[in-house]
Design a protein around this motif. Structure first.
Motif, PDB file in Angstrom:
ATOM      1  N   LEU A  27       0.634  -1.243  -0.032  1.00  0.00           N
ATOM      2  CA  LEU A  27       0.120  -0.134   0.131  1.00  0.00           C
ATOM      3  C   LEU A  27       0.928   1.274   0.028  1.00  0.00           C
ATOM      4  O   LEU A  27       0.429   2.208  -0.399  1.00  0.00           O
ATOM      5  CB  LEU A  27      -0.753   0.187   1.082  1.00  0.00           C
ATOM      6  CG  LEU A  27      -2.163  -0.905   1.247  1.00  0.00           C
ATOM      7  CD1 LEU A  27      -2.780  -0.788   2.643  1.00  0.00           C
ATOM      8  CD2 LEU A  27      -3.123  -0.770   0.129  1.00  0.00           C
ATOM      9  N   ILE A  76      -4.766  -7.587   8.093  1.00  0.00           N
ATOM     10  CA  ILE A  76      -6.004  -7.194   8.704  1.00  0.00           C
ATOM     11  C   ILE A  76      -5.639  -5.599   8.798  1.00  0.00           C
ATOM     12  O   ILE A  76      -4.528  -5.343   9.367  1.00  0.00           O
ATOM     13  CB  ILE A  76      -6.232  -7.570  10.267  1.00  0.00           C
ATOM     14  CG1 ILE A  76      -6.409  -8.896  10.013  1.00  0.00           C
ATOM     15  CG2 ILE A  76      -7.419  -7.019  10.895  1.00  0.00           C
ATOM     16  CD1 ILE A  76      -6.493 -10.189  11.321  1.00  0.00           C
ATOM     17  N   PRO A  77      -6.227  -4.836   8.326  1.00  0.00           N
ATOM     18  CA  PRO A  77      -5.517  -3.393   8.087  1.00  0.00           C
ATOM     19  C   PRO A  77      -5.857  -2.621   9.384  1.00  0.00           C
ATOM     20  O   PRO A  77      -7.018  -3.046   9.988  1.00  0.00           O
ATOM     21  CB  PRO A  77      -6.083  -2.794   6.979  1.00  0.00           C
ATOM     22  CG  PRO A  77      -7.479  -3.339   6.729  1.00  0.00           C
ATOM     23  CD  PRO A  77      -7.527  -4.702   7.444  1.00  0.00           C
ATOM     24  N   ALA A 100     -12.138   1.637   8.389  1.00  0.00           N
ATOM     25  CA  ALA A 100     -13.165   2.447   7.432  1.00  0.00           C
ATOM     26  C   ALA A 100     -12.420   2.869   6.117  1.00  0.00           C
ATOM     27  O   ALA A 100     -13.086   2.829   5.271  1.00  0.00           O
ATOM     28  CB  ALA A 100     -13.713   3.438   8.274  1.00  0.00           C
ATOM     29  N   LYS A 101     -11.226   3.165   6.185  1.00  0.00           N
ATOM     30  CA  LYS A 101     -10.359   3.432   4.981  1.00  0.00           C
ATOM     31  C   LYS A 101     -10.298   2.321   4.182  1.00  0.00           C
ATOM     32  O   LYS A 101     -10.382   2.329   2.866  1.00  0.00           O
ATOM     33  CB  LYS A 101      -9.028   4.388   5.257  1.00  0.00           C
ATOM     34  CG  LYS A 101      -8.441   4.869   4.313  1.00  0.00           C
ATOM     35  CD  LYS A 101      -7.073   5.776   4.772  1.00  0.00           C
ATOM     36  CE  LYS A 101      -6.277   5.936   3.752  1.00  0.00           C
ATOM     37  NZ  LYS A 101      -5.045   6.741   4.421  1.00  0.00           N
ATOM     38  N   HIS A 102      -9.407   1.247   4.647  1.00  0.00           N
ATOM     39  CA  HIS A 102      -9.009   0.428   3.842  1.00  0.00           C
ATOM     40  C   HIS A 102      -9.699  -1.045   4.049  1.00  0.00           C
ATOM     41  O   HIS A 102      -9.973  -1.726   2.996  1.00  0.00           O
ATOM     42  CB  HIS A 102      -7.516  -0.035   4.195  1.00  0.00           C
ATOM     43  CG  HIS A 102      -6.536   0.824   3.782  1.00  0.00           C
ATOM     44  ND1 HIS A 102      -5.615   1.611   4.653  1.00  0.00           N
ATOM     45  CD2 HIS A 102      -6.347   1.520   2.639  1.00  0.00           C
ATOM     46  CE1 HIS A 102      -4.887   2.259   4.072  1.00  0.00           C
ATOM     47  NE2 HIS A 102      -5.317   2.574   2.740  1.00  0.00           N
ATOM     48  N   GLY A 103     -10.185  -1.188   5.022  1.00  0.00           N
ATOM     49  CA  GLY A 103     -10.795  -2.550   5.491  1.00  0.00           C
ATOM     50  C   GLY A 103     -12.108  -3.008   4.762  1.00  0.00           C
ATOM     51  O   GLY A 103     -12.416  -4.074   4.432  1.00  0.00           O
ATOM     52  N   LEU A 104     -12.862  -1.959   4.835  1.00  0.00           N
ATOM     53  CA  LEU A 104     -14.521  -2.439   4.184  1.00  0.00           C
ATOM     54  C   LEU A 104     -14.852  -1.204   3.322  1.00  0.00           C
ATOM     55  O   LEU A 104     -14.335  -0.076   3.039  1.00  0.00           O
ATOM     56  CB  LEU A 104     -15.245  -2.176   5.390  1.00  0.00           C
ATOM     57  CG  LEU A 104     -15.352  -3.333   6.463  1.00  0.00           C
ATOM     58  CD1 LEU A 104     -16.185  -3.120   7.469  1.00  0.00           C
ATOM     59  CD2 LEU A 104     -15.485  -4.886   5.782  1.00  0.00           C
ATOM     60  N   ILE A 105     -15.986  -1.635   2.384  1.00  0.00           N
ATOM     61  CA  ILE A 105     -16.500  -0.786   1.617  1.00  0.00           C
ATOM     62  C   ILE A 105     -17.773  -0.537   2.157  1.00  0.00           C
ATOM     63  O   ILE A 105     -18.886  -1.685   2.011  1.00  0.00           O
ATOM     64  CB  ILE A 105     -16.349  -1.088   0.033  1.00  0.00           C
ATOM     65  CG1 ILE A 105     -15.004  -1.078  -0.564  1.00  0.00           C
ATOM     66  CG2 ILE A 105     -17.321  -0.059  -0.526  1.00  0.00           C
ATOM     67  CD1 ILE A 105     -15.015  -1.175  -1.838  1.00  0.00           C
TER      68      ILE A 105
END
Ligand SMILES: Nc1ncnc2c1ncn2[C@@H]1O[C@H](COP(=O)(O)OP(=O)(O)OP(=O)(O)O)[C@@H](O)[C@H]1O
Ligand SMILES: [Mg+2]
Lengths: 357, 544
Positions: free
Chosen positions: B343, B374-375, B379-384
């Motif tokens: 990233l 597991i980031p 909210a930013k990377h882990g899920l849409i």
């Protein structure tokens, strides 16, 4: 079904509101609302001819709407439908009149393909610039609209101009019959293509891994990157697809409606795509009824004027009102999305690169 | 307005600062709050406790006007109120510190605090007065921040203090904080609790949510425990214990031994031995013969502002071991993880994973090599958020079989996979089609953890894996991490919780200013030693 109703609530309400306000305007001018709207509907769907006109009008609107809606799914605002449509129209006409002696099964697809490819290339320019330098797609596509306008004007006035007889208009010769899109009674084949294109867009977005990537980039660019998606490639390719759609819309105008490309004839068509896409809330399937609605109003406007004396410009006013009602929430949200999450560092970077260079 | 600060302790002290009576809130078929009543009195700290999805956030959001209750009455300062938006709550003296701060990063602290309520002179912002007022407030409540610093340059703890000042500047008499300590280091947490105590001394009332029982016992005056949307207990620290609270929350006895909620006094030894009981014999000695899975040499990476954050870092993680990175937040841990996972661009150095060169690899390549990540920032990377639970359950693996074939998504496979993850990791959601945004904070985290555990991986990179997760689920996730280790997966654990690092790790790498300054054995090192190393003390005794 409930979800569908909820999604359609705002657009439907907007249409009703627009028509009501339009009725008020008509009444204020001293005309009869019922006869005006009656003539509008008859002129757009009253008989086979009216239906044909509506479907012909709706075709480029659907394509233009898809060009905006598809890009929107990747979080891109494609204002360049106009330019993409123009190059599509011009190059399809170029192939349509320039090549002779080809059978229809070769000539027509080839002309469509070239028109679509020209639009795709035009869209891709903005996408590639966005991906590589962060140049804002809104600015780039607007500028490319001017370039496309001038380029196609020049093509129609110079190398590709119709030299037959005493023609002095900036337009190409008529395309060969083998490149003409057929019309079956009241059903133009181009409209069938538009419907197919809408379903294809839906399928790609919802059912394919590519669509998953496009939507991911639009919904959360950071998470898309985490998911291993190449954000730059998606931006570039999405704009190319959007350009392809608008380009096809232009090609069908040349090959199916006008029979040639003429400078200035298609101006504005691309911009109406924005209206259509917003009215459809960027849902590709909903683009079809949205395009039909606007197409019908445009097709019936002449009869309305003839029968009830209402100036056809009222249609533009109603359209603008509908757009206003539909777009206000969307545009507000769009602006908010640009502004929320101020903690995201990349955003500053993108904007910096976008405006700085 | 000049006397803004004075009004905080007004003459007409209301009896109840903030209350909800019989609050019920439904989301579709989910009853998030079911006839919940809570009351906050002046000068008191009310702690809300409960499992993930118990309805804590929903309740405070109702009290703050973010959600409208389906039934029940909100009371602010002894008055029944109808809140149509947070503005109504703010106008009545209720402030909220959100988990995602609502600050403008490039603007100064003062400007952020006065934003929207600027003192004016001749139509212009009166900067001097604004600055003075902010400084007064900060002094009065012991909220120390540099008023002229840009917010983006401040550590998380200081940004949080800016948020609190923002609320106080608007005359807040009630402060609501949803998991304020989840993002803080232990030192920052202690400081925050002191600040909150100081506020109550001046009559402010506080509602705060946390999963850390220690904080509740230390800071709360009143405790309300929620379970499945209902109040299951109202108590005070004096009348209860951590064990009793845990049992109340979960509805069954919870073994607090070995987890981070045990007070630090008993020491590391016991934590590790109970924690790793089943396979305690395995690591260290044997691990030396295991192949190196993650091999980092001379890695350099810059942070978002272009400052060197990871500085010639060298570290190896072998198959079947958990290496914990301990460090005060902001010492390059985030950049390290991002550089490994593709990233972030690495300025220099090499990374190899499973004997393959992964220097400069893209996130996709890293995933394909067999890395789970597991980031840190879910909210930013882990899920849409707008994607369904199902789509999020394959967010970084959607292109793989069996989820896709020939470029087509296979919805049935994705859905059944999602149902597996949801069942195994106890993600509380009505169905897998619900958007991830509708999950509670901890359930989002469980979904991410479950996703990263569901693939066949050689290396697991876990950054703050249990952030926001309730104690019952922490137990479970820790057990899964250990199981993975025992199956031969290499694990790189990064956590701001020293207790978590100590409880899970076979080796602890202490990170300071972008480097690994020492590697210690968690079974022999003391917390104090590690604490000193984290603060930058030269390693001599502890190094191994
Ligand atoms: N916007 C929403 N839409 C649908 N359901 C929601 C929404 N917000 C919360 N819920 C549901 O309400 C329930 C309570 O959620 P809430 O966020 O209040 O839990 P919580 O106690 O704060 O949990 P956590 O400790 O995980 O943060 C959950 O089942 C959640 O899925
Ligand atoms: Mg919560």
């Amino acid at each position: 079904m409930r979800a569908l109703m909820r999604a359609a609530a705002v657009p439907l309400a907007s249409v009703v509101l627009g028509l009501v306000l339009g009725a008020v305007l008509i009444a204020v001018q001293g005309h009869s609302v019922t006869s005006a709207y009656g003539a509008l509907v008859l002129g757009g769907a009253g008989d086979a001819d009216a239906l044909l006109r509506t479907l012909q009008k709706a075709t480029p609107l659907v394509f233009g709407g898809l060009a905006v809606a598809f890009a929107f799914k990747a979080g891109l605002f494609n204002i360049g439908g106009q330019g993409q449509l123009l190059v599509g129209a011009a190059f399809a006409a170029g192939v349509g009149f320039g090549l002779e002696g080809l059978p229809l099964v070769v000539h027509l697809p080839l002309a469509l393909l070239v028109g679509g490819a020209a639009g795709a290339a035009w869209g891709a320019i903005a996408g590639v610039l966005k991906a590589t330098s962060g140049a804002h797609e809104v600015i780039v596509t607007i500028m490319l609209n001017f370039v496309a306008g001038n380029l196609t004007d020049w093509l129609a006035a110079n190398p590709w101009q119709d030299r037959s007889g005493s023609n002095i208009i900036a337009r190409t010769p008529l395309v060969e019959p083998s490149a003409e899109i057929p019309t079956w009674g009241w059903l133009p084949a181009g409209f069938v293509l538009a419907v197919l294109a809408a379903f294809a867009c839906w399928f790609v977005l919802e059912r394919t891994t590519y669509g998953f990537e496009v939507r991911s980039v639009g919904a959360n660019r950071h998470a898309a990157r985490y998911a291993g998606i190449s954000v730059g490639w998606i931006m570039a390719s999405t704009m190319a697809v959007a350009g392809l759609l608008a380009g096809l819309g232009g090609a069908i105008e040349s090959l199916g409606v006008d029979g040639r490309f003429e400078a200035g004839v298609n101006v504005g068509l691309g911009f109406e795509g924005i209206t259509i896409a917003l009215l459809a809330r960027t849902n590709p399937i909903a683009v079809i009824p949205a395009g039909l609605l606007v197409g019908l109003m445009e097709a019936g406007a002449a009869k309305m004027q003839f029968e009830s004396g209402v100036a056809p410009e009222i249609i533009d006013v109603i359209q603008a009102l509908i757009l206003l009602f539909v777009a206000a929430p969307l545009i507000v949200r769009w602006l908010l999305r640009l502004r929320d999450r101020p903690d995201a560092p990349d955003r500053r970077l993108t904007l910096g690169a976008g405006w700085g260079r | 307005m000049a006397a803004a600060a004075e009004t905080v302790v007004s003459q007409t002290e209301p009896e109840v600062l903030l209350a909800g009576h019989g609050i019920t809130k439904r989301f579709g078929s989910v009853v998030a709050n079911d006839d919940v009543s809570v009351e906050l009195r002046p000068g008191r700290i009310l702690a809300l406790l409960g499992e993930n999805g118990a309805g804590k956030s929903t309740l405070v959001n109702v009290l703050f006007g973010l959600h409208r209750p389906d039934a029940g009455q909100v009371v602010i300062a002894d008055e029944n109120v109808e809140l149509s938006s947070p503005h109504d709550a703010i106008a009545r003296g209720v402030g909220m510190v959100h988990q995602h701060f609502q600050l403008v990063p490039p603007m100064s602290v003062v400007r952020n605090i006065v934003l929207g309520a600027e003192p004016r002179k001749l139509g212009m912002i009166d900067v001097a007065q604004a600055r003075r007022r902010v400084m007064d407030l900060a002094d009065r409540f012991g909220l120390h921040v540099d008023p002229d610093a840009a917010v983006e340059d401040l550590p998380v703890g200081a940004q949080q203090r800016v948020e609190i000042l923002k609320a106080l500047y608007r005359d807040a008499r009630v402060l609501i904080a949803d998991e304020p300590t989840a993002v803080l280091t232990p030192q920052e947490t202690d400081h925050l609790l002191d600040v909150l105590r100081g506020l109550t001394a001046q009559g402010v009332g506080i509602v705060f949510i946390t999963h850390k029982l220690r904080e509740v016992m230390a800071a709360a005056d009143d405790i309300v425990v929620l379970r499945e949307g209902r109040v299951v207990g109202t108590t005070t620290p004096a009348q209860t214990s951590e064990a009793a609270l845990a049992e109340l929350m979960v509805g069954r006895a919870v073994d607090l031994h070995g987890d981070r909620f045990e007070s630090g006094a008993t020491g590391v030894g016991s934590a590790v031995s109970t924690a790793a009981a089943p396979s305690d014999e395995a690591p260290i000695a044997e691990a030396d013969e295991q192949p190196v899975v993650l091999d980092i040499a001379g890695l350099c990476a810059d942070d978002d502002r272009g400052q060197r954050a990871v500085d010639e870092l060298t570290l190896a993680v072998r198959a079947g071991e958990i290496v914990g990175v301990a460090g005060v937040e902001g010492n390059g841990q985030r950049e390290l993880v991002e550089a490994i996972t593709g990233l972030r661009h690495a300025a220099a150095g090499t990374v190899s994973i499973s004997d393959r060169d992964a220097s400069g690899a893209r996130p996709r390549q890293v995933t394909v090599i067999g890395v789970g990540h597991i980031p840190e920032d879910r909210a930013k990377h882990g899920l849409i958020g707008s994607y369904s639970v199902a789509d999020n359950s394959v967010l970084n693996r959607y292109f793989k079989r069996p989820f896709a074939a020939g470029g087509m998504l296979r919805r049935d496979r994705i859905d059944s996979h999602a149902r597996d993850v949801v069942a195994t990791f106890d993600v509380r959601t009505p169905d897998v089609d619900s958007p991830a945004d509708s999950l509670s904070g901890g359930n989002k985290q469980k979904l991410i953890v479950g996703r990263e555990f569901s693939d066949d991986i050689d290396l697991l990179i876990a950054a703050q894996p249990t952030r926001g997760i309730d104690i019952g689920a922490i137990e479970f996730i820790w057990r899964r991490i250990r199981e993975r280790r025992d199956e031969g997966t290499a694990v790189l654990l990064v956590s701001a919780e020293l207790d978590e690092v100590l409880a899970l790790s076979d080796r602890v790498a202490v990170m300071y200013e972008g480097r690994i300054v020492a590697t210690v054995d968690p079974r022999t090192a003391t917390r104090e030693e590690i604490g000193l190393l984290m603060a930058g003390a030269e390693s001599s005794a502890a190094g191994s």
